[in-house]
Design an enzyme around this catalytic site. Sequence first.
Site, short mmCIF file in Angstrom:
data_model
loop_
_atom_site.label_atom_id
_atom_site.label_comp_id
_atom_site.label_asym_id
_atom_site.label_seq_id
_atom_site.Cartn_x
_atom_site.Cartn_y
_atom_site.Cartn_z
N HIS A 9 15.87 50.55 -46.96
CA HIS A 9 16.65 51.47 -46.12
C HIS A 9 17.01 52.75 -46.87
O HIS A 9 16.96 52.81 -48.10
CB HIS A 9 17.93 50.79 -45.63
CG HIS A 9 18.85 50.42 -46.76
ND1 HIS A 9 19.68 51.33 -47.38
CD2 HIS A 9 19.06 49.25 -47.40
CE1 HIS A 9 20.36 50.73 -48.35
NE2 HIS A 9 20.00 49.46 -48.38
N GLU A 83 20.44 41.79 -46.88
CA GLU A 83 20.66 41.96 -48.31
C GLU A 83 21.26 40.72 -48.97
O GLU A 83 21.96 39.93 -48.34
CB GLU A 83 21.56 43.18 -48.56
CG GLU A 83 21.86 43.48 -50.03
CD GLU A 83 20.63 43.76 -50.88
OE1 GLU A 83 19.75 42.87 -50.98
OE2 GLU A 83 20.57 44.85 -51.48
#
Length: 199
Positions: A9, A83
């Site tokens: 990202h 994550e």
Amino acid sequence: MTRISLVRHGQTDWNLAKRIQGSSDIPLNETGREQAETTGLAMAGGSYDAIYASPLSRATETAAIIASHTGLDAPLPLPAVAERRYGEAEGLTGAEILARWPEGTPVPGRETREAVVERALPALVDLAEKHPDESIIVVSHGGVISSLVRHITSHALPGPGEVIPNGSVHEFVYDDGKLTLDRFNVSTEDRDLFTASVL
């Protein structure tokens, strides 16, 4: 053979401040959106069949921006590539973490790299098997990508001091029941590489 482009990202304010994000849902900042645009434009010359993303907003928004440049529908959620959880270390800088938990001291609630691989790798394999002979994009996070790269390359990559940059792309291939790393840290400045990678 299935190709998986694993993308990190774009930048967030916590990335900029060097704070550990983990499972904290921190949004992209303007630089992060620009990085997602750059990555999307670089990938626009390729031909992709689907896009998936971690459900955390920084990954979902990055994926949506990339999808807008690659002609894909809205990204589908893939929770297994969220994550790495950092427990009580989330929101802290590296120096603050070392001050509280010196080297070798377990951080309460921090997920191990092995646990990350145990959830993310089967999810990518399953995705590849659902998309035989296709090219797909998966937007994830630095901790997940580095854990997978370390596992798949037997710790040859990332090299000492090498990081997973925001907006970076890492090409994996699934063939004959095995996921391998084809190219690490593909430069978004060379759009021809993305066109060639999906032929």
